[in-house]
Design a protein around this motif. Sequence first.
Motif, PDB file in Angstrom:
ATOM      1  N   ASN A  27     -21.804 -26.277  44.014  1.00  0.00           N
ATOM      2  CA  ASN A  27     -20.516 -26.843  44.400  1.00  0.00           C
ATOM      3  C   ASN A  27     -20.228 -28.120  43.615  1.00  0.00           C
ATOM      4  N   ALA A  28     -21.251 -28.968  43.517  1.00  0.00           N
ATOM      5  CA  ALA A  28     -21.099 -30.229  42.787  1.00  0.00           C
ATOM      6  C   ALA A  28     -20.815 -29.957  41.310  1.00  0.00           C
ATOM      7  N   GLU A  29     -21.535 -28.997  40.754  1.00  0.00           N
ATOM      8  CA  GLU A  29     -21.366 -28.642  39.337  1.00  0.00           C
ATOM      9  C   GLU A  29     -19.940 -28.148  39.080  1.00  0.00           C
ATOM     10  N   ARG A  30     -19.458 -27.292  40.027  1.00  0.00           N
ATOM     11  CA  ARG A  30     -18.099 -26.751  39.887  1.00  0.00           C
ATOM     12  C   ARG A  30     -17.069 -27.884  39.923  1.00  0.00           C
ATOM     13  N   LEU A  31     -17.274 -28.817  40.870  1.00  0.00           N
ATOM     14  CA  LEU A  31     -16.312 -29.911  41.018  1.00  0.00           C
ATOM     15  C   LEU A  31     -16.313 -30.805  39.781  1.00  0.00           C
ATOM     16  N   PHE A  32     -17.515 -31.138  39.282  1.00  0.00           N
ATOM     17  CA  PHE A  32     -17.607 -31.981  38.091  1.00  0.00           C
ATOM     18  C   PHE A  32     -16.931 -31.325  36.891  1.00  0.00           C
ATOM     19  N   SER A  33     -17.088 -29.992  36.798  1.00  0.00           N
ATOM     20  CA  SER A  33     -16.514 -29.302  35.640  1.00  0.00           C
ATOM     21  C   SER A  33     -14.989 -29.339  35.670  1.00  0.00           C
ATOM     22  N   THR A  34     -14.410 -29.499  36.864  1.00  0.00           N
ATOM     23  CA  THR A  34     -12.943 -29.540  36.942  1.00  0.00           C
ATOM     24  C   THR A  34     -12.398 -30.959  36.742  1.00  0.00           C
ATOM     25  N   LEU A  35     -13.295 -31.971  36.862  1.00  0.00           N
ATOM     26  CA  LEU A  35     -12.841 -33.360  36.721  1.00  0.00           C
ATOM     27  C   LEU A  35     -13.173 -33.863  35.320  1.00  0.00           C
ATOM     28  N   ASP A  36     -12.262 -34.616  34.778  1.00  0.00           N
ATOM     29  CA  ASP A  36     -12.515 -35.154  33.453  1.00  0.00           C
ATOM     30  C   ASP A  36     -12.946 -36.615  33.621  1.00  0.00           C
ATOM     31  N   LEU A  37     -14.207 -36.788  34.014  1.00  0.00           N
ATOM     32  CA  LEU A  37     -14.670 -38.142  34.311  1.00  0.00           C
ATOM     33  C   LEU A  37     -15.345 -38.754  33.080  1.00  0.00           C
ATOM     34  N   PRO A  38     -15.116 -40.039  32.855  1.00  0.00           N
ATOM     35  CA  PRO A  38     -15.750 -40.689  31.695  1.00  0.00           C
ATOM     36  C   PRO A  38     -17.225 -40.991  31.977  1.00  0.00           C
ATOM     37  N   MET A  39     -18.000 -39.940  32.154  1.00  0.00           N
ATOM     38  CA  MET A  39     -19.417 -40.110  32.492  1.00  0.00           C
ATOM     39  C   MET A  39     -20.246 -39.182  31.616  1.00  0.00           C
ATOM     40  N   GLU A  40     -21.409 -39.677  31.223  1.00  0.00           N
ATOM     41  CA  GLU A  40     -22.265 -38.882  30.357  1.00  0.00           C
ATOM     42  C   GLU A  40     -23.486 -38.417  31.139  1.00  0.00           C
ATOM     43  N   TYR A  41     -23.780 -37.121  30.997  1.00  0.00           N
ATOM     44  CA  TYR A  41     -24.894 -36.562  31.766  1.00  0.00           C
ATOM     45  C   TYR A  41     -26.221 -37.179  31.313  1.00  0.00           C
ATOM     46  N   GLY A  42     -26.997 -37.625  32.270  1.00  0.00           N
ATOM     47  CA  GLY A  42     -28.301 -38.220  31.950  1.00  0.00           C
ATOM     48  C   GLY A  42     -28.239 -39.727  31.830  1.00  0.00           C
ATOM     49  N   ASN A  43     -27.042 -40.244  31.496  1.00  0.00           N
ATOM     50  CA  ASN A  43     -26.898 -41.697  31.397  1.00  0.00           C
ATOM     51  C   ASN A  43     -26.130 -42.287  32.575  1.00  0.00           C
ATOM     52  N   ASN A  44     -25.008 -41.616  32.912  1.00  0.00           N
ATOM     53  CA  ASN A  44     -24.194 -42.117  34.016  1.00  0.00           C
ATOM     54  C   ASN A  44     -24.347 -41.294  35.285  1.00  0.00           C
ATOM     55  N   TYR A  45     -24.649 -40.015  35.101  1.00  0.00           N
ATOM     56  CA  TYR A  45     -24.864 -39.183  36.288  1.00  0.00           C
ATOM     57  C   TYR A  45     -25.943 -38.141  35.987  1.00  0.00           C
ATOM     58  N   LEU A  46     -26.568 -37.679  37.083  1.00  0.00           N
ATOM     59  CA  LEU A  46     -27.689 -36.753  36.923  1.00  0.00           C
ATOM     60  C   LEU A  46     -27.770 -35.844  38.147  1.00  0.00           C
ATOM     61  N   TYR A  47     -27.942 -34.546  37.883  1.00  0.00           N
ATOM     62  CA  TYR A  47     -28.131 -33.605  38.993  1.00  0.00           C
ATOM     63  C   TYR A  47     -29.610 -33.559  39.340  1.00  0.00           C
ATOM     64  N   LEU A  48     -29.984 -34.160  40.455  1.00  0.00           N
ATOM     65  CA  LEU A  48     -31.400 -34.122  40.857  1.00  0.00           C
ATOM     66  C   LEU A  48     -31.786 -32.717  41.299  1.00  0.00           C
ATOM     67  N   GLY A  49     -31.000 -32.135  42.197  1.00  0.00           N
ATOM     68  CA  GLY A  49     -31.277 -30.756  42.588  1.00  0.00           C
ATOM     69  C   GLY A  49     -31.222 -30.512  44.082  1.00  0.00           C
ATOM     70  N   TYR A  50     -31.690 -29.329  44.450  1.00  0.00           N
ATOM     71  CA  TYR A  50     -31.662 -28.881  45.852  1.00  0.00           C
ATOM     72  C   TYR A  50     -32.968 -29.264  46.539  1.00  0.00           C
ATOM     73  N   LEU A  51     -32.842 -29.810  47.746  1.00  0.00           N
ATOM     74  CA  LEU A  51     -34.024 -30.236  48.498  1.00  0.00           C
ATOM     75  C   LEU A  51     -34.101 -29.466  49.818  1.00  0.00           C
ATOM     76  N   PRO A  52     -34.999 -28.490  49.921  1.00  0.00           N
ATOM     77  CA  PRO A  52     -35.126 -27.789  51.202  1.00  0.00           C
ATOM     78  C   PRO A  52     -36.011 -28.582  52.166  1.00  0.00           C
ATOM     79  N   GLY A  53     -36.251 -28.025  53.322  1.00  0.00           N
ATOM     80  CA  GLY A  53     -37.206 -28.653  54.247  1.00  0.00           C
ATOM     81  C   GLY A  53     -36.579 -29.531  55.304  1.00  0.00           C
ATOM     82  N   GLU A  54     -35.248 -29.584  55.359  1.00  0.00           N
ATOM     83  CA  GLU A  54     -34.548 -30.352  56.384  1.00  0.00           C
ATOM     84  C   GLU A  54     -35.141 -31.761  56.554  1.00  0.00           C
ATOM     85  N   GLU A  55     -35.622 -32.090  57.763  1.00  0.00           N
ATOM     86  CA  GLU A  55     -36.132 -33.451  58.016  1.00  0.00           C
ATOM     87  C   GLU A  55     -37.284 -33.799  57.087  1.00  0.00           C
TER      88      GLU A  55
END
Lengths: 398, 230, 207
Positions: free
Chosen positions: A225-253
């Motif tokens: 969902n986040a990836e889809r939203l970012f792809s539709t926005l033209d944000l002045p951000m560079e991947y790895g420098n300004n933003y980074l997708y850490l990933g999915y975290l299972p395990g609830e609490e």
Amino acid sequence: MLVCAKCSRLNPEGANTCSACGASLAEAKYRACPTCGTINSIRDMFCFRCLTLLPPADDQIDTANIGDSAADIDLDPLAALTHALPEAQLDFTVPPGSSRPPHTAPTGISGIATAISQISGPSHAQPSISRVAKILIYAGVILAALIPLLAHIRPSGATSARESVYGLLQSLEDIPQGAAVLVSFDYGPAYAAELDSLATLILQHLAEHSNKVLIMSTHPLGMANAERLFSTLDLPMEYGNNYLYLGYLPGEESGLRLLLGEFGSVFIYDFFKQQSLDTYPLAREIESLSQVQRVIVLSEDAVTIQRWIEQVQSPTHLSMDALVSASAEPYLTPYYLSRQLSSLTGGLPAALELQAVQKGTGLDLGFSLGLVGLTLLVALITVVTTINDFSKRHKQGR
Amino acid sequence: MFAAEHIELAGLVCALFLTLAIFTRLIGDNKLFRFAQSLFVGVTSGYILALVLRSVIWPRILLLVQQPAQYWYYGLYFVLGLMLLARGLRKTNALANLPLGMLFGIGASVTLGGTLAGTLIPQTRALATPFTTTSLNTWPAWALLLNGVLVLVGALAVLGAFRFTLPSHSPVGFLSTVWSWLGRTLGRGLIMIILGALYAGALVSFYTLLVGRFSFLQQTISEVLGRLGI
Amino acid sequence: MRKTIPIAAAVICGIVIIADYLVQVPWLHTAAARLLEGAVVLAGFALVLGILNLLAFNFRHIRDHTPGRWQSWIILISLPITVLIGTTFPGSGAFTWVYTYVVTPLMTALGALLLFYAVTVAVRLLPLRNGAAIILFASCLVFMILWIPGISSVSPFIAAVRNWLYALPVGASMRGLLLGAAIGAVVASLRILSSLEQPYTGITEKH
């Protein structure tokens, strides 16, 4: 399920005698919760464990049907769907043998329906709805949902918004320029219509203020969902420098508690390019929550926010903003009132007001008019069903 | 090879078809809806399985293989994970008790710590603090105090609706009876207000989703027709 | 042994985590972090188990010639194909295509349908028979009105009412519900940690 006072056998609701020993169940003191199976006192109103409303012991209600109020609505063609949907969610988002003892209030529509069925009287006495009435209701709902697409009225002048909107704006302004922010996309595509607007406004603000954004999710579909939203926005951000997708975290609490350690040991590889987190300057700079200034959680349900507060905000005392579905906002109000949440913003109505306040323009009233239509529909339905109910009771009485 | 625009067009048509297939449920149960529903179950669970394999399990397998001395404990997790999978077979399902025991033990302790520190203590403390929202700050002191008292009484009344069991023939039992009465009267009324608020929130939420879908249909139909030159 | 080892594992794991909440000891913190990471990996395996169960269930449907087994065929075909695309070409356009044009429309349309269900619930269950029903209905209508975007612009009084309603009836009673549920969660956790309740072995002692 009633627990026999003599032999402790579980018997179905409505049974008069125990199926094992034949003892009268009028003396039963305990009953099993229809949702989680916990044994409660027969006089308890809620299940002490999962908060399901339990059938009242002293009312003459056909309690056998109350636990399945969703299934009981035979007039509703969507009953099968609502059965299928929670099953799917249970299968995929809650691991079998989930370790958390459930302790949520009845926020889901089934929980609310169960509660309403408690106060409305016996389900078997409720009249079934005619096909014509059903068509009229569906037509009313469709009409109400079409209004925002057809009516675009934008009055001039500034809009006054709800307090939560100003709270969110203030909260965002408080984030220092260039500071690191952790944003968790804890919602699936089903709630994109509700939360995407808020997410967009947040991301745009963070990009404008040169904030470093770390993105993660505790929802299996949140990262996509986040990836889809970012792809539709033209944000002045560079991947790895300004933003980074850490990933999915299972395990609830347990997963969220683990987040108190280093990000590199929790996520290992980034979600986008599947490379070690160490390869990105942003991950080398921001290694753990202690270097993060703010946590922003976008969630479709209240329990996820509750987990974040209990496992992350409480031990770290980090400022946390919750942007949630409209259905979750009332549930989380106490956390906002106790200042555990810096801001609590719910649903598309708040997003529309936020947009209008930020731009200093009038609000597009299409959605507002549609919601007025829906409110009138619910009011009309209630009045008509009440009149119908009274007339039938009157006839039965005669 | 297909051009990118053809793939996108096929995607839009597919999304349009699947959305309409789900909406056919409104006119009754039908095979088109069943098809879409089964596809939903299959594709979504496939997507999640791929995600878990790729994000949670595979990176740790790589680390275990590359640096076994440092990440030896991942081997232990995988053995426990395989024992958990044994739950699917009747003959071996007892093997899953150990990893499940660990999961429950860890989950219960994390829940206990989190609930105490994140909900029970802060919310109890907040009860003792007559609270006011920003806009209520202009209220006179007596009104704020009254508000605080009402918050306290309201919360206790709702808590009374839970009816935690206590013996009725002791002083504590008497208090419990009074508290239960408060729960049955004021508490129940307040719970109805909450349920009304939650119901309203759910309606607004689902309404937004439906408007979103209608908007998607409107945009997609016009885009597909435009691309087809109709 | 079938029960003793899992019970011991649950209790020991629980004690380590709780101890980590209470004291700041580096080796204990490391042990707790290892256990938590183990729980995350096991949660991943639990998801895999759930999906394997789904496959087995549908396979049985087909094997037993159950009516409507064509739906099971759809699941058995679509699921492995998606897994294959997702694991072989994780960052590819194909996987994104599946998410954008198959998962998203299906999920969002199913979510949107809930409005019809939610409104029909009102038809079925909201005849105003008693005081409680009237309170619920009135509350629902008031909160729906307060959700309308721009409603605060109509009058400052509405904004004040909204704030008061959220601060007092909703805030106070939701706090009561949260506290009640929290006490329930603490009790349930203690029952698991003291092994009075052993959901992982399917045994609950009567107390």
